[in-house]
Motif scaffolding. Structure first.
Motif, PDB file in Angstrom:
ATOM      1  N   ASP A 151      17.814  25.805  25.913  1.00 18.94           N
ATOM      2  CA  ASP A 151      18.375  26.799  26.844  1.00 18.94           C
ATOM      3  C   ASP A 151      19.829  27.131  26.501  1.00 18.94           C
ATOM      4  O   ASP A 151      20.292  28.246  26.734  1.00 18.94           O
ATOM      5  N   LEU A 152      20.547  26.137  25.971  1.00 15.11           N
ATOM      6  CA  LEU A 152      21.937  26.402  25.568  1.00 15.11           C
ATOM      7  C   LEU A 152      21.946  27.369  24.383  1.00 15.11           C
ATOM      8  O   LEU A 152      22.761  28.296  24.328  1.00 15.11           O
ATOM      9  N   ALA A 164      29.427  28.135  30.395  1.00 12.31           N
ATOM     10  CA  ALA A 164      30.606  27.373  30.842  1.00 12.31           C
ATOM     11  C   ALA A 164      30.613  25.969  30.207  1.00 12.31           C
ATOM     12  O   ALA A 164      31.669  25.475  29.789  1.00 12.31           O
ATOM     13  N   TYR A 165      29.439  25.357  30.118  1.00  9.60           N
ATOM     14  CA  TYR A 165      29.346  24.021  29.488  1.00  9.60           C
ATOM     15  C   TYR A 165      29.746  24.100  28.003  1.00  9.60           C
ATOM     16  O   TYR A 165      30.462  23.250  27.490  1.00  9.60           O
ATOM     17  N   ILE A 166      29.235  25.150  27.342  1.00  7.66           N
ATOM     18  CA  ILE A 166      29.527  25.316  25.904  1.00  7.66           C
ATOM     19  C   ILE A 166      31.026  25.570  25.701  1.00  7.66           C
ATOM     20  O   ILE A 166      31.654  24.988  24.817  1.00  7.66           O
ATOM     21  N   GLU A 167      31.579  26.421  26.568  1.00  7.47           N
ATOM     22  CA  GLU A 167      33.012  26.751  26.460  1.00  7.47           C
ATOM     23  C   GLU A 167      33.875  25.491  26.643  1.00  7.47           C
ATOM     24  O   GLU A 167      34.814  25.262  25.874  1.00  7.47           O
ATOM     25  N   GLU A 168      33.526  24.702  27.623  1.00  5.61           N
ATOM     26  CA  GLU A 168      34.301  23.475  27.888  1.00  5.61           C
ATOM     27  C   GLU A 168      34.279  22.543  26.675  1.00  5.61           C
ATOM     28  O   GLU A 168      35.324  22.040  26.234  1.00  5.61           O
ATOM     29  N   VAL A 217      26.178  18.435  24.444  1.00  6.48           N
ATOM     30  CA  VAL A 217      26.434  19.192  25.684  1.00  6.48           C
ATOM     31  C   VAL A 217      25.203  19.107  26.592  1.00  6.48           C
ATOM     32  O   VAL A 217      25.312  18.887  27.807  1.00  6.48           O
ATOM     33  N   ALA A 218      24.023  19.262  25.970  1.00  7.09           N
ATOM     34  CA  ALA A 218      22.773  19.200  26.740  1.00  7.09           C
ATOM     35  C   ALA A 218      22.606  17.825  27.395  1.00  7.09           C
ATOM     36  O   ALA A 218      22.259  17.726  28.575  1.00  7.09           O
TER      37      ALA A 218
END
Lengths: 274, 148
Positions: A48-49, A72-76, A38-39
């Motif tokens: 930071d995630l 939002a990035y993690i959820e996606e 994701v990062a």
């Protein structure tokens, strides 16, 4: 087969149970390892995630804007994995955003308080009073974090289908209970629940496409229609609507975009005082 | 020779039957449509249906009651619940009682056709994937079907 989301007041313990349940079920186990991909994808620091999952926004830590963006990035990414089915998911806060989907079995594992206190205080064994105070403080913090991030209190047992306390149940028994429960008919996927999950996954992708420009954006999807909500001043309405329609319309699955612009009362008030 | 798949369709809104009967007929299944749950149950008592498609919320009887009665009569029957009031609780309840599938309105006739094909195959019937003719005398066959 059902998808299992597993949350715990102890991340290492939640992960251990998740791995064991996934092995017993023959499922994949998804945990925070996905954060590195994701990062890379969004060009943000992986640390930071991790922080976004553990800490609330603060003036000395992650800003509110970045906190929402990282989550939002993690959820996606998590929803994309859950769509593949046969998954046990832990440590990614999925229990807070994968709600209302009947084939997602939500489990909460509560660690033995004494062990949890030892884990939090780096192996030392504090007194009973200290343990109690420490755990209460931690619970208050997690409640605040989950309410701020998803408007859901993760310490509320009604969020889950099952809460297992490892003070009274052995880890082996917990794993066996999870495996047996996935066999219940009520947790099997159906056309409706699969569609709900697909809708959530599409909404999360559209939100990620919009969140850099519209940090407060909310997205709902229903089949090929999406509804996007954001705040704006009267003079920005038309432009924002056009940009949102263009960005959301770029997804091949999206056939219709409805944009709902809410009045940005704080900015309006701030401007009127200038 | 294998007999036709028998489908009973129950929804108290007549438009639903009007739209779905021709859509299902294209699969080559025999479909009878009802708007009154009691009349539908009387027919089920007299004749064996392979698949029952029932609305969840109806004035005289809810879909879960229909589901229970259908399975009492023949546990082999596949029951598909359709509803405009889908919730996690209702969906889980329907599946726990023994529903084959659960679909929320609005849906496209093709969505229901796919579930009917799946149900018929689960019963051992050979059913074609695609309808014989995608045109419809009642308008666009892929138009969404809404209602309660």
């Amino acid at each position: 087969m059902p998808v299992v989301t597993l949350s715990s007041d102890s991340h290492p313990l939640g992960r251990e149970i998740a791995v064991r349940a996934a092995t017993a079920l023959g499922y994949d186990c998804v945990d925070r390892e996905i954060l590195s991909a994701v990062a890379d994808r969004h060009d943000v620091p992986e640390t930071d995630l991790h922080k976004a999952l553990e800490e609330s926004p603060s003036p000395f830590g992650i800003s509110s804007k970045n906190h929402a963006r990282y989550l939002a990035y993690i959820e996606e990414a998590t929803l994309a994995v859950l769509l593949k089915d046969h998954v046990v998911c832990s440590g990614l806060a999925a229990h807070l955003y994968v709600r209302g989907i009947s084939h997602v079995l939500k489990i909460r594992i509560l660690a033995d308080p004494q062990k949890l206190a030892g884990e939090i205080s780096s192996g030392r064994t504090p007194s009973f009073e200290k343990v109690s105070a420490l755990l209460k403080r931690r619970e208050r913090f997690r409640r605040r974090w989950s309410l701020a991030a998803y408007r859901v209190d993760e310490t509320d047992p009604s969020v889950y289908d099952m809460v297992i306390s490892l003070t009274r149940i052995d880890p082996d028994e917990a794993v066996q209970t999870i495996v047996e429960t996935t066999g219940y008919r009520k947790f099997q996927p159906m056309t409706y629940s699969l569609k709900c999950l697909k809708d959530k996954a599409l909404a999360s992708r559209v939100r990620v496409a919009l969140i850099d420009r519209f940090p407060d954006v909310r997205v709902q999807a229903d089949g090929s229609s999406v509804v996007v909500q954001t705040k704006a001043l009267e003079r920005e309405k038309q432009k924002k609507t056009e940009v949102i329609k263009k960005l959301a319309g770029e997804f091949p699955e999206v056939a219709a975009v409805e944009v709902q612009i809410l009045p940005d009362i704080f900015r309006k008030a701030a401007e009127s005082f200038r | 020779m294998e007999r036709q798949v028998r489908v009973l369709l129950l929804d108290d809104e007549p438009i639903v039957g009007k739209r779905l009967v021709p859509a299902l007929a294209k699969l080559g299944v025999e479909t009878e449509s009802f708007t009154d749950p009691e009349a539908a149950l009387r027919q089920i008592a007299q004749k064996d249906f392979d698949i029952v498609v029932t609305d969840f919320r109806m004035d005289k009887m809810d879909g879960l009651e229909v589901l229970k009665r259908v399975l009492q009569k023949n546990p082999r029957t596949k029951v598909i619940i359709i509803t405009g009031y889908a919730t996690l609780e209702i969906a889980r309840q329907a599946l726990a009682i023994g529903a084959f599938d659960f679909i929320a309105k609005p849906f496209k006739p093709n969505d229901l056709r796919n579930i009917v094909v799946k149900a018929a195959r689960a019963l051992g019937y050979k059913v074609k994937d695609k309808p014989e003719d995608s045109s419809s005398a009642n308008g666009d066959p892929d138009r969404e079907l809404s209602g309660s």
